[in-house]
Each structure stands twice: as structure tokens, then as C-alpha cells.
Design a protein around this motif. Structure first.
Motif, PDB file in Angstrom:
ATOM      1  N   HIS A  85       0.834  -1.200   0.000  1.00  0.00           N
ATOM      2  CA  HIS A  85       0.000   0.000   0.000  1.00  0.00           C
ATOM      3  C   HIS A  85       0.870   1.251   0.000  1.00  0.00           C
ATOM      4  O   HIS A  85       0.477   2.298  -0.474  1.00  0.00           O
ATOM      5  N   TYR A 179       0.719  13.455   0.051  1.00  0.00           N
ATOM      6  CA  TYR A 179      -0.699  13.083  -0.049  1.00  0.00           C
ATOM      7  C   TYR A 179      -1.347  13.897  -1.167  1.00  0.00           C
ATOM      8  O   TYR A 179      -2.120  13.384  -1.965  1.00  0.00           O
ATOM      9  N   SER A 185      -0.550   7.358  -0.518  1.00  0.00           N
ATOM     10  CA  SER A 185      -1.952   6.972  -0.593  1.00  0.00           C
ATOM     11  C   SER A 185      -2.440   6.886  -2.025  1.00  0.00           C
ATOM     12  O   SER A 185      -3.427   7.495  -2.403  1.00  0.00           O
ATOM     13  N   PRO A 188      -5.596   1.881  -4.057  1.00  0.00           N
ATOM     14  CA  PRO A 188      -7.047   1.989  -3.832  1.00  0.00           C
ATOM     15  C   PRO A 188      -7.522   1.351  -2.524  1.00  0.00           C
ATOM     16  O   PRO A 188      -8.580   1.725  -2.019  1.00  0.00           O
ATOM     17  N   ASP A 190      -5.756   1.553   0.318  1.00  0.00           N
ATOM     18  CA  ASP A 190      -5.121   2.245   1.445  1.00  0.00           C
ATOM     19  C   ASP A 190      -6.144   3.209   2.052  1.00  0.00           C
ATOM     20  O   ASP A 190      -6.130   4.417   1.807  1.00  0.00           O
ATOM     21  N   LEU A 194      -6.323   7.380   1.936  1.00  0.00           N
ATOM     22  CA  LEU A 194      -7.318   8.045   1.082  1.00  0.00           C
ATOM     23  C   LEU A 194      -8.142   9.059   1.882  1.00  0.00           C
ATOM     24  O   LEU A 194      -8.482  10.129   1.380  1.00  0.00           O
ATOM     25  N   LYS A 197      -5.862  12.037   2.263  1.00  0.00           N
ATOM     26  CA  LYS A 197      -5.737  12.768   0.994  1.00  0.00           C
ATOM     27  C   LYS A 197      -6.978  13.655   0.782  1.00  0.00           C
ATOM     28  O   LYS A 197      -6.874  14.834   0.447  1.00  0.00           O
TER      29      LYS A 197
END
Ligand code: HEC
Ligand code: HEC
Length: 233
Positions: A85, A179, A185, A188, A190, A194, A197
Motif C-alpha cells: 500500500h 498526499y 496513498s 485503492p 489504502d 485516502l 488525501k
């Protein structure tokens, strides 16, 4: 020399019973010792020393100091590196450095012991290098970050939100940029990455600087280290 001093420090720590779960000497005598770490998974000093090549203040090109981050967050991120990840994005060369290191961490027990080791160390004072507008940073932190990272930057483990009051300021800023620009990140699944972010939507690099300058001045748990100039003749 450095390696030797490091080793001695660790032994002293063990003798004082401060060495959380990490053995100094691996050998048959350890089993009998009242100070022996529980068999929850031990990390040998060579592995820790390998981490410290990048995670101390020794090198110029290095990773963040990990001392004092919570055990759960360290373990979470180590699992992220292990599962890919994090660390598999060719655009993020700093993360890629972690890949080789993780190859040494074979088992979950070892991973957990490493997390425990670094979590058991005191946060390190550091030289503040990020400048920004503290008042703007404070206001933005309160509205955009505090709900997850806490009013004091202490983090919220129940929502897997790490503290931001122990890391060095340069690293906090670096991670916010990563980020935002898609270097951290990117995977998909993680989930945590996300969330983080998304939390930065609409904020600019200048905002990041203001917030980090505020965090470093008002929230960081360690006092600032002063820059030491060259010795006077
Ligand atoms: C060759 C250098 C190198 C070695 C060796 C290394 N790391 Fe790292 N590590 C890094 C860098 C650089 C980063 C920051 C990645 C980034 O900027 O995205 C990092 C990030 C991390 C993070 C995430 C920190 C955070 O707050 O997000 C953890 C946890 C970590 N390393 C643990 C370890 C452990 C444990 C070891 C030893 C098994 C280790 N590292 C060995 C370079 C290294
Ligand atoms: C909705 C909750 C949420 C909000 C709002 C939020 N964060 Fe986060 N933050 C997280 C989570 C979850 C992580 C862990 C992400 C991961 O695993 O990569 C994180 C990670 C971070 C990290 C990386 C720490 C490290 O050691 O690697 C920094 C720095 C950070 N956040 C700063 C901020 C700042 C500054 C703000 C305000 C603009 C903010 N966050 C807003 C949830 C949040």
C-alpha cells in the motif's frame, strides 16, 4: 564506532529494564534472565540498527525519526509497506527505500516488535525548519485537522488518525505534499491514506506550511532544538 555506541546504548537500556520487548543479546541465557523480553516476537539489534541507518539524525538523506509514534500507527504503516500500500510508487523514491528494509521483516511478530520498540522511545527534540503564518495555520488546523488529529495534535487511535505532535516539521510538510500530489496513498485499498488525501482538498502548499509551522511551534511535545553554529576559533 557509531554501531558500537548504538549497541552499548541498547544494552544499557535493557539493563535498566527500559527496553520494551527488544532483547540486547540473543542467546540461551536470555530465557533465564528476569529481564528477558516476552516471547511476543523479538527483534535482533542488527535489524534495529539497519532501521537506524535511515531513521536517526545521523544521515543527510534519511527518513523521519520514528521515536514516540504510537505502536498501533507504526505497525499499521509497516503493514502498509509490507502489503505494498506504501512503497510501490516509483514516483516516491523515499518510500521505495523502505522496500528493501521490509524484506528483513519476515513475520508479523517481528513487525509488531519493531513497532513496540520505536513506540517505547521518547520523542526526539528537533530543529524547527518550517516557517509560516502561525495565526492562519492555527485557524486552518482548528477547522480542517483537529477533528481527526485532536486539538493538541495527539491523534485519535479510534479512527486510526495518528498524532502530529511528535514528528519533525520537515517530515509533516513532506507528507502533506505527498498526499496532495499523489505520492502517498495511491493504492485503492489504502483506506487511511485516502481519508487523509481527501482531507487536504482545496488546501494549497502555502496552507500546508502555515499549518505545520503552527503545529511545530504550539503543538509539538518536545522543545525546539537550537541550531548550533560552527565552533568559534
Ligand atoms: C534506506 C533507508 C531506510 C531504511 C533502512 C528504513 N527506512 Fe523506514 N523510511 C524511510 C524513508 C525515506 C521513509 C519516508 C517515506 C516517505 O517519505 O514517503 C520511511 C518511512 C517509514 C515509516 C513511516 C513513518 C510515518 O510516520 O509515516 C515507518 C513506520 C518506517 N519507515 C519504519 C522502518 C523500520 C521499522 C525500518 C527497519 C526495519 C526501516 N523503516 C528502515 C527510509 C528507510
Ligand atoms: C477525516 C480525518 C482526517 C482529517 C480531517 C485530517 N487527517 Fe491527517 N490523517 C488521517 C489519517 C487516518 C491518517 C493516516 C493515513 C495513512 O495511513 O496514510 C493521517 C495522516 C496524516 C499525516 C501523516 C503522519 C505520518 O506520520 O505519516 C499528517 C502529516 C497529517 N495527517 C496531517 C493532517 C493535517 C495537517 C490535517 C488538516 C489539514 C489533517 N491531517 C486532516 C486522518 C485525517
Amino acid at each position: 564506532m557509531e554501531r558500537r555506541r548504538f549497541f552499548l546504548r541498547q544494552c544499557a537500556g535493557l539493563a535498566l529494564g527500559l527496553w520494551l520487548g527488544v532483547g540486547c543479546v540473543q542467546g540461551p541465557s536470555e530465557a533465564e534472565s528476569p529481564l528477558a523480553a516476552p516471547a511476543l516476537g523479538q527483534v535482533d539489534t542488527a535489524t534495529i540498527d539497519a532501521c537506524m541507518v535511515c531513521h536517526s539524525t545521523r544521515e543527510m538523506q534519511r527518513g523521519p525519526v520514528l521515536d514516540g509514534l504510537p505502536e498501533w500507527y507504526l505497525a499499521e504503516q509497516l503493514r502498509n509497506f509490507k502489503s505494498g500500500h506504501r512503497g510501490k510508487n516509483p514516483a516516491n523514491r523515499a518510500e521505495a527505500l523502505m522496500g528493501a528494509a521490509m524484506a528483513k521483516v519476515g513475520t508479523e511478530a517481528q513487525l509488531a516488535a519493531l513497532a513496540r520498540h520505536f513506540a517505547g522511545r521518547k520523542p526526539q527534540p528537533y530543529i524547527r525548519v518550517v516557517r509560516g503564518n502561525i495565526a492562519i495555520g492555527r485557524a486552518q488546523y482548528a477547522t480542517r485537522c483537529a477533528s481527526c488529529h485532536g486539538a493538541k495534535g495527539e491523534g485519535k487511535p479510534e479512527i486510526k488518525s495518528p498524532p502530529v505532535n511528535v514528528q519533525e516539521d520537515w517530515f509533516l510538510l513532506d507528507q502533506l505534499r505527498k498526499y496532495a500530489n499523489g505520492q502517498r496513498s495511491v493504492h485503492p485499498s489504502d483506506a487511511g491514506g485516502l481519508v487523509m488525501k481527501a482531507a487536504l482538498a482545496g488546501l494549497s502548499p502555502g496552507d500546508f506550511q502555515n499549518m505545520v509551522a503552527y503545529i511545530a511551534r504550539d503543538l509539538t511535545v518536545t522543545p525546539p532544538l537550537q541550531k548550533v553554529g560552527p565552533p568559534k576559533k
